[in-house]
Write a protein that holds these residues in place. Sequence first.
Motif, short mmCIF file in Angstrom:
data_model
loop_
_atom_site.label_atom_id
_atom_site.label_comp_id
_atom_site.label_asym_id
_atom_site.label_seq_id
_atom_site.Cartn_x
_atom_site.Cartn_y
_atom_site.Cartn_z
N MET A 235 -6.83 2.39 -0.44
CA MET A 235 -7.52 1.22 -0.96
C MET A 235 -9.03 1.50 -1.16
SD MET A 235 -5.33 -1.11 1.64
CE MET A 235 -5.91 -2.76 1.36
N PHE B 111 5.25 1.16 -4.46
CA PHE B 111 5.43 -0.26 -4.80
C PHE B 111 6.45 -0.47 -5.92
CE2 PHE B 111 3.43 -0.52 -8.93
CZ PHE B 111 2.67 0.63 -8.96
N MET C 153 0.07 -5.83 4.88
CA MET C 153 0.24 -6.10 3.44
C MET C 153 1.07 -7.37 3.19
SD MET C 153 -1.57 -3.55 2.91
CE MET C 153 -1.91 -3.66 1.17
N SER D 156 0.84 -1.20 0.00
CA SER D 156 0.00 0.00 0.00
C SER D 156 0.87 1.24 0.00
CB SER D 156 -0.91 0.02 1.24
OG SER D 156 -1.48 1.30 1.40
N ASP D 157 0.63 2.09 -1.00
CA ASP D 157 1.35 3.37 -1.10
C ASP D 157 1.20 4.20 0.18
OD1 ASP D 157 2.22 2.94 -3.65
OD2 ASP D 157 0.87 4.38 -4.61
N TYR D 158 0.05 4.05 0.83
CA TYR D 158 -0.23 4.92 1.98
C TYR D 158 0.66 4.63 3.18
CZ TYR D 158 -3.52 8.53 1.12
OH TYR D 158 -4.06 9.71 0.73
N LEU D 159 1.26 3.44 3.24
CA LEU D 159 2.16 3.15 4.36
C LEU D 159 3.46 3.92 4.18
CD1 LEU D 159 1.59 -0.68 4.73
CD2 LEU D 159 0.44 1.21 5.89
N ALA D 160 3.93 3.98 2.94
CA ALA D 160 5.15 4.71 2.66
C ALA D 160 4.87 6.21 2.58
CB ALA D 160 5.77 4.23 1.35
N GLU E 77 -3.02 -3.52 -4.87
CA GLU E 77 -2.97 -2.63 -3.71
C GLU E 77 -3.74 -3.33 -2.58
OE1 GLU E 77 -1.16 0.02 -4.30
OE2 GLU E 77 -1.49 1.45 -2.69
N MET E 78 -3.24 -4.50 -2.22
CA MET E 78 -3.93 -5.39 -1.27
C MET E 78 -2.85 -6.19 -0.56
SD MET E 78 -6.70 -6.99 -3.99
CE MET E 78 -8.05 -7.33 -2.88
N ARG F 203 -8.17 -5.50 -6.48
CA ARG F 203 -7.78 -4.12 -6.81
C ARG F 203 -6.36 -4.14 -7.37
NH1 ARG F 203 -6.41 0.97 -4.80
NH2 ARG F 203 -4.99 1.75 -6.38
#
Lengths: 350, 385
Positions: free
Chosen positions: B63, A63, A308, A53-57, A82-83, B81
């Motif tokens: 997500m 990715f 993730m 997930s981009d949001y963690l970084a 994205e999973m 996704r």
Amino acid sequence: MRDVAVVGFTQSESVRRERDRNEVEILIPVIHELKTRAGITSEDLDFVCSGSSDYLAGAAFAFVSGLDAVGAWPPLCESHVEMDGAWALYEAWVKIQMGYADLALVYGFGKPSMGDLPLTMALQLDPYTTMPLWPDAVSIAALQARLCLEGGVLSERDMAEAAARDRRNALDNPNAQVAGDFRAEQILSEPYLVSPLRKHDCAPISDGASAVLLAAGDRAKEMCERPAWIRGIEHICEPQELGVRDLTRSRSTEIAAEKAGVGAGKVDVAELSAPFSHQEILVERALGLGSDTEVNPSGGALAGNPIMAVGLSRIGEAADRITKGSANRAVAHATSGPCLQQNLVCVLEG
Amino acid sequence: MAELTGVVGIGQTKYAAKRAELSMPGLLREAALRALEDAGLTWNDIDAVVIGKAPDMFEGVMMPELFLNDAVGGAYKPMLRVHTAGSVGGSTAVVAASLVQSGVHDRVLTVAYEKQSESNATWALSISMPFSVATIAGAGGYFAPLVRGYIRRSGAPDDTGIRVAVKDREHALKNPLAHLQLEDISFEMVANSPMLWDPIRYLETCPSSDGACAMIFANEELARQAPNPVAWVHATEMRSEPTMFSGRDQVMPQATLDNAASLYKKAGIQNPREEIDCAEIYVPFSWFEPMWMEGMLFAPTNEGWKMTYEGATKLGGELPVNCSGGVLSSNPIGASGMIRFAESALQVRGMAGEHQVDGAKKALGHAYGGGSQYFSTWIVSSEKP
């Protein structure tokens, strides 16, 4: 359907904070070890799929750097979800089923220590109506736990016992983050973190990565003395809105378990990735597991939760027990979204 | 081994700078409902849903498929996704098709979208990662040096890009869904538009659009029951390579050449320029048309620009490219790749309306992303393989 098996699994330690390594640097040794053990190079891979997930970084396209860890040269047939990596494994399994691949590498990674994870997870909620209230992930889970308690579905002691069991099991897992000879009484004497959840009802926040090799038929037999064959893999998603689903059971896990054929035989081992103790109980029930199943011998998500990668690691841990001969039939579970919104169930056999 | 799979339904929203009257769920639903209508199906006929979009940081939802699940009929169904940078719309179609090709599902709905009016793409693409090289350039700043590299190598005339822009904008006038409709488009208008990232002018770039695109795949047996013509999937392919390493050819990456060769091999195509009737190619900046004419092996090295120059890529030309107006005319980023795939399918179904290529039987859909490093493509045809 083609026979497809897990023929390799590696993972990093789950740690609260990787101070000196970025996501790629966490991944590199995990993927390198997997390829070395299997005696393969990137050129042997027909397909590669990852989950992150981009949001963690905190950066778009985070990715992409995963390609550096794989060594995507010459260019690879490659995809990304994205999973959780468990769904990347599903995509790779589909690719093998359609005959486009015989050997696939799957990996998942996350470094949530760079941000405030419970608050970041609030960004998963409806951006127009729910997210602006910033309900953090622990508070959302606490609402679900409260519903379960008041509905008489489970007790605080049940939750404490599940948490203690996982942490005791984790004593044998060198990659675990939270392990110890915990007892339910001890956990029940702790103060609430977010009522009715105590700290020990919650999975830790972990940085980490894991990787799995999938192979088809004869290729699997060549690569592994005892491959862990995937006999069923299904996933189901519920609507997200908390008010439209019964939060005191995991309907999507029930459906996925039935379609994957969990009940068709004795389950020796189950690896569950529920991040809260009450959710673990709900998943255990949805899978229809009996007292003859050993649950979370690795400690599960409550002992190490590299978001993730944690779901993919459950598949890897379950497969490892089959490969090593300590189990004949195992079930792995992965989840995503608030209050067990989306669930994946994988049945593995020796 | 793969099951024969067909596109039985396609739905697209009207693309625009701001679809303020629709939420994100509403945007996806508009496309999905149109695809269901085209296929003569209802939500209950769908076995699984695959959602694609570009980075989550665009709209600021982590997500987002999770909250969008029930808006696209995904409740209590499998949902995936996909995210593979700018190629995501194409990759999403590839993944959705594979669910049917593998025999895992019978009918699958896929939707890709972007709501750029609720985003700030240039900001989201400019965040610097700790310990990593930060380009802080946005997409145009990143790609302009690659274009200059192409011009230097190929000796292409300076106005090649302008000609691509004029052509795609003329095509867009035949597509009522296209975002940009520039009635008075002309060579001079593009040439005189401001230079943004030399050599890319304002009118040689893609717009920021809101929009969603949906497709429905069915296996052979169910596709036969479809009320409208079917686009049969002959082959799909994907390739990726790392963003940066010493000696990497970013102008003509190995991944595009490998992807093209493998795609044509799978589809049984010997001579792509002769056998393919039209193509929808991912061209966010005008010059990428000649570049990908070479990258997709339609033209020899350094000669892709000649196809543009000779008018081969115009509607009515030898190999019409981007008859829909392309990414230059509509760019809901996460959906832009899927629109290429869907438009190629519309062409072979004979359902492209005013921008239909007469008698198109075989078409290419193409998408790329990241630092020219992710490629996804497919070949569809009105005839079974």
